[in-house]
Design an enzyme around this catalytic site. Sequence first.
Site, PDB file in Angstrom:
ATOM      1  N   CYS A 123      -6.665   1.374   2.857  1.00  0.00           N
ATOM      2  CA  CYS A 123      -7.539   2.551   2.801  1.00  0.00           C
ATOM      3  C   CYS A 123      -7.305   3.382   1.546  1.00  0.00           C
ATOM      4  CB  CYS A 123      -7.332   3.400   4.048  1.00  0.00           C
ATOM      5  SG  CYS A 123      -7.754   2.524   5.562  1.00  0.00           S
ATOM      6  N   ASN A 150     -12.175  -2.608   0.454  1.00  0.00           N
ATOM      7  CA  ASN A 150     -11.136  -2.925   1.451  1.00  0.00           C
ATOM      8  C   ASN A 150     -11.801  -3.230   2.781  1.00  0.00           C
ATOM      9  OD1 ASN A 150      -8.614  -3.038   2.886  1.00  0.00           O
ATOM     10  ND2 ASN A 150      -8.908  -0.916   3.466  1.00  0.00           N
ATOM     11  N   GLU A 151     -11.745  -2.303   3.723  1.00  0.00           N
ATOM     12  CA  GLU A 151     -12.336  -2.561   5.045  1.00  0.00           C
ATOM     13  C   GLU A 151     -13.758  -2.010   5.062  1.00  0.00           C
ATOM     14  OE1 GLU A 151      -9.468  -1.021   7.857  1.00  0.00           O
ATOM     15  OE2 GLU A 151      -8.486  -2.983   7.976  1.00  0.00           O
ATOM     16  N   GLU A 156       0.861  -1.177   0.000  1.00  0.00           N
ATOM     17  CA  GLU A 156       0.000   0.000   0.000  1.00  0.00           C
ATOM     18  C   GLU A 156       0.896   1.225   0.000  1.00  0.00           C
ATOM     19  OE1 GLU A 156      -2.811   0.394   3.224  1.00  0.00           O
ATOM     20  OE2 GLU A 156      -3.750   2.105   2.221  1.00  0.00           O
TER      21      GLU A 156
HETATM   22  O1  AHR Z   1      -2.287  -1.226   6.979  1.00  0.00           O
HETATM   23  C1  AHR Z   1      -2.676   0.082   7.250  1.00  0.00           C
HETATM   24  C2  AHR Z   1      -4.180   0.262   7.146  1.00  0.00           C
HETATM   25  O2  AHR Z   1      -4.818  -0.490   8.125  1.00  0.00           O
HETATM   26  C3  AHR Z   1      -4.810  -0.188   5.874  1.00  0.00           C
HETATM   27  O3  AHR Z   1      -4.772   0.777   4.899  1.00  0.00           O
HETATM   28  C4  AHR Z   1      -6.225  -0.453   6.266  1.00  0.00           C
HETATM   29  O4  AHR Z   1      -6.834  -1.420   5.453  1.00  0.00           O
HETATM   30  C5  AHR Z   1      -6.124  -0.830   7.713  1.00  0.00           C
HETATM   31  O5  AHR Z   1      -7.048  -0.139   8.481  1.00  0.00           O
END
Ligand code: AHR
Length: 654
Positions: free
Chosen positions: A241, A372-373, A47
């Site tokens: 994120c 993602n989340e 990321e």
């Molecule tokens: O790994 C850091 C962040 O943690 C990621 O972007 C997210 O998916 C999680 O909340």
Amino acid sequence: MKKTLILTSIIVLAALKTPLCASPTLTVRADQAGVKIAPTFVGLFIEDINFNGDGGLYAEKIKNRSFEFPNALMGWTVLNGNRGDAAVIQKPDYNESNPYCLRLRAEEAGLGVSNEGFRGIGIREGENYYCSVFAKTAAPAMSFRVEVVAPDGCKLLEGTFDNIAGDWKNYHILMTATGTEPKARFNLYVTTPGTVDLDMISLFPADTARMTDRPIPGLRKDLVERMAAIKPGFLRFPGGCIVEGMTLANRYQWKNTVGDIADRDTIICRWNLEFKHRLTPDYFQSFGLGFFEYFLLAEQIGAEPMPIINCGMACQFNTGETADVTNLQPYVQDALDLIEFANGPADSRWGRLRAEMGHPEPFNLKFLGIGNEQWGPQYVERYKIFEKALKGKYPDVKLIAATGSDPEIFPNGAAEVKYLWEQWRVLKPDIVDEHFYRRCEWFFENTNYYDSYDPDGPELFIGEYAAMTHGVASPENRNKLITALAEAAFLTGMEKNAAVVTMSAYAPMAGHVDAWQWKPNLFWFDNLTSYATPNYYVQQLFSLHKGERVLPARLDGAKGRLYTCASRSGDEIILKVVNAEPAEADIAIALDGVERLQSPVRVITLAGDPDDENSIQNPTKIAPVETTMKIGSAPRLRCTFKPYSLTVLRFSAR
Ligand code: AHR
């Protein structure tokens, strides 16, 4: 890995004459090879956080090279401003994705600009660097001088651009470094009076990543090698994120990351503003590491690509903005087009772009994450729409559904995760993703977490996890050995449950030592080098020594933090033992079903004090040590395992 071939006293192996009752007993049914361990069991997740993209994996050394940051001269200072003027202007021949350039109006030679790089510029003696610029001038012909200078004034690189004339053209020179420095600056001076427009001022190491004979454009070689050394089974990208954005306008849009580099929109990185304690005002995404480079990277390091796409929802920790379900088609289309970009024939619309970029063969994409989340009914509603469209056209691409974030860190997390699992049991996505950012204790206490999961349910992807010394995203978190052992203990539980857990990845992958927003990370880097954490070595050991099939293994009579798992790879039996206690652990091992063992045994140990960490100065304070040891042929042994250790034993058996 440190390697020695001497007999070792780290671990004592002896044929047992006494019954296996004095010590804990590890009984392995070596003749009962169970479920397959997926090749994707350990993967990596990239990321663009902590300068993992610009300033990290993407080897560009000039920050704000195309003057697209909102603060147009961020990263730059004007040199000898009394000899003319330097200003960022909108290009007269306006280009939507790269609208600005630098205009230098030099009344006399010496006017220039200086770039600070990404917390400095890393230069290594003897290496070659390309400097390139796009330039346009109405003057008869102009010339510049460029240099890279250490903080003490010592010139490390020097070169000239001559005969700059006419409309926009790209010019480049190659220079060889005369010194090594992690925090140099780049200077460009006009050496003839006149007015010139400059764009995409770029400095790159000539030797970028190349794991095969096809180079990966623009990626930093040492960091790619660091990733490859884990032999990751998959590569999740681009987030995290980052996928979601703080708002939908700020989400990751893969189509902006492919095609000509000069035409990729620069956007603010969402981690720029996320943490008040680690504001990073100069964090932007130029997308030099875009989706084409990502697919190439995955291919070259032998990892399955696993893109995650936005499902019409911005980050629910931020705005949680959602695209109306009746207006989801552009998002769904982006997902369909991404699969076509990866797998479509070279004469399809997006397959053609891939071919034009230099890869006519498909990338063989098999996995795609939907969001993602994400959590809540609005996610399930959107997931269903994506699933219908994607499975309708690409039934073989496995879809990954989320279960929000770590249930301990988002509002009403436990209930939300329960709700999502109820949905997933009915909807049956191919794979379900779970995240855990917890204290070490939780990982030690939950090595049986997956024992109760249904082997006939969706595959499990532990898409993000890391053990914390302090708390989620706390700047106090440290990559101590004890955190790595907590993850190792958890991994023994995941490996035993390889029937349900088919993928896992630590998160985040890496951090720039001067520009991080989130700790801990798997490895750390500066502008020249990187070091692996104990956590990295745990991932590496579980990846390299995962074996092909799980073997039933029972540990009886163990007290304290002692964890094991066993697997088979051809004729080899692989045992992994985590001893997270301050004392040595003496374990009697019985490899049932084995007639004879062959000597020697390979023994790989990661051990130290629980608070030990690696650093740029001491990169291998904690690192695996490999030894070999002679043993007798009897399949019953007694072994002593170091305090605070992960040990891998590889037996050759008949
Ligand atoms: O790994 C850091 C962040 O943690 C990621 O972007 C997210 O998916 C999680 O909340």
